[in-house]
Write a protein that holds these residues in place. Structure first.
Motif, short mmCIF file in Angstrom:
data_model
loop_
_atom_site.label_atom_id
_atom_site.label_comp_id
_atom_site.label_asym_id
_atom_site.label_seq_id
_atom_site.Cartn_x
_atom_site.Cartn_y
_atom_site.Cartn_z
N MET A 126 28.83 -26.20 1.40
CA MET A 126 28.96 -26.71 0.04
C MET A 126 28.16 -28.01 -0.08
O MET A 126 28.25 -28.88 0.78
N VAL A 127 27.35 -28.09 -1.11
CA VAL A 127 26.64 -29.33 -1.39
C VAL A 127 27.01 -29.78 -2.79
O VAL A 127 26.99 -28.99 -3.73
N SER A 128 27.40 -31.03 -2.91
CA SER A 128 27.83 -31.53 -4.20
C SER A 128 27.08 -32.82 -4.51
O SER A 128 27.02 -33.73 -3.69
N VAL A 129 26.48 -32.88 -5.68
CA VAL A 129 25.77 -34.09 -6.11
C VAL A 129 26.37 -34.53 -7.45
O VAL A 129 26.51 -33.71 -8.35
N ASN A 130 26.75 -35.79 -7.53
CA ASN A 130 27.36 -36.31 -8.76
C ASN A 130 26.56 -37.53 -9.20
O ASN A 130 26.46 -38.49 -8.44
N LEU A 131 26.00 -37.48 -10.37
CA LEU A 131 25.14 -38.57 -10.83
C LEU A 131 25.60 -39.07 -12.20
O LEU A 131 25.67 -38.29 -13.14
#
Lengths: 145, 213
Positions: free
Chosen positions: B50-55
């Motif tokens: 799982m890869v999660s990016v929050n910007l």
């Protein structure tokens, strides 16, 4: 007796002031813990000011390449750091694999990288302000345009 | 007379309190407008990854104008060889925006289906490709019944306000910053989902800072 008290007060004042100056930039924290039996455990907490001061002693010619590379991106880096400072705590990146967990986040004005895998756990926390100052210093080390 | 004066004063006071209260509530509401985040989540069930990016959108809004690289300058992307001189894209978009909700395009082929629609102020694009098998790792585990299902499904939902902000101007530039600003003013929404075999990609907007939704 009064002289001794004055001396003690002066020393205490100096220590408190020095402590305030040293900790004004926050602290860099590095923790490495190897999970194997007898593995290394390192826990290091340094005043972020050390980075600033340390960079003064690095010969400028050694920073020239880095300065040339970082200079075009200075406005972007400053904008990103300013925005991160004004944001609350945020987890920017999280990667979860079968045997590994990585997070990059901001916590209390510091950027925090945590890695946890089968072999070790690593935690690095650096104040955003210290990063900002360090990058400014590196950029300033190159030839003036 | 005296009682009337007292009553008038009390009424004035009440009206004042109500007005001040309303102003204070409005100010608080404006100040507490939650920060919007764009989240990207990639899940691979077969690999357990799982890869999660929050910007934060405000961060993107501040950083993008400072990037001057390639076709991106001052938050605008120059699109070179697109000839749109004979098409008034803005007028076209305005016409679509003012039209009632509808499915504008439907293409059905043997293994593929494409639908373009407008619904509740959003452009919606659905693409289903039953033949797609882009993930090399999927080919190796064909014996695994659990992941036997093939095909790619893409759903895109974009608020019309975002498309309007993004539309190229006379200089053939796409205004990314304006689009991000429009996105931050839009309601929380699921923007993109892609299902491809065992992989799933989701892009959405909300006020959570860790993508825990």
């Amino acid at each position: 007796m009064i002289l001794l008290a004055k001396l003690a007060l002066g020393t205490l004042g100096t220590v408190v002031a020095a402590g305030g100056v040293i900790s004004s930039e926050g602290f860099v924290s590095v923790r490495v813990h190897e999970k194997k039996p007898g593995g290394t455990h390192v826990s290091l907490i340094l005043p972020a000011m050390v980075i600033d001061s340390g960079l003064h002693f690095v010969p400028k010619e050694n920073l020239r390449d880095a300065a040339e590379q970082v200079r075009p991106w200075l406005p972007t880096i400053h904008a990103a750091i300013d925005a991160m400072k004004s944001e609350g705590d945020t987890t920017f990146v999280e990667v979860r694999e079968e045997n590994q967990h990585v997070t990059v986040a901001t916590r209390n004005g510091a950027i925090v990288v945590d890695v946890d895998d089968d072999g070790e756990t690593v935690h690095v926390s650096t104040p955003l302000r210290a990063i900002d100052n360090a990058i400014d210093q590196i950029a300033a080390a190159g030839p003036k345009n | 007379m005296n009682k009337r004066l007292q009553l008038g004063a009390v009424l004035c006071l009440l009206v004042g309190v109500v007005v001040m209260g309303a102003v204070a509530v409005k100010k608080t509401a404006a100040a507490s407008t939650p920060e919007k985040f764009i989240h990207v989540r990639v899940n691979d069930v077969s690999k357990g990854e799982m890869v999660s990016v929050n910007l934060p959108l405000s961060l993107a809004e501040k950083v993008i104008p400072t990037i001057h690289n390639g076709n991106l300058h001052n938050g605008k992307v120059t699109i070179g060889n697109v000839d749109m001189q004979d098409v008034d894209v803005r007028a076209l978009l305005a016409a679509v925006a003012s039209s009632p909700d509808n499915e504008f395009v439907t293409v059905k082929e043997k293994d593929q289906e494409v639908r373009v629609a407008k619904s509740k102020g959003n452009f919606i694009i659905h693409v289903t490709d039953l033949n797609s098998d882009s993930d090399e790792s999927n080919k190796s585990d064909k014996s695994d019944k659990k992941y036997e299902k093939r095909g790619q499904k893409v759903d895109i939902t974009i608020p019309i306000s975002v498309v309007n902000a993004l539309v190229p101007n006379e200089k053939q530039e796409l205004d990314l910053v304006a689009a991000i600003h429009a996105l931050s003013n839009a309601s929380e929404a699921l923007l993109v989902t892609v299902h491809d075999g065992t992989q799933e990609v989701r892009i959405w907007i909300d006020s959570q800072n860790d993508g825990s939704k």
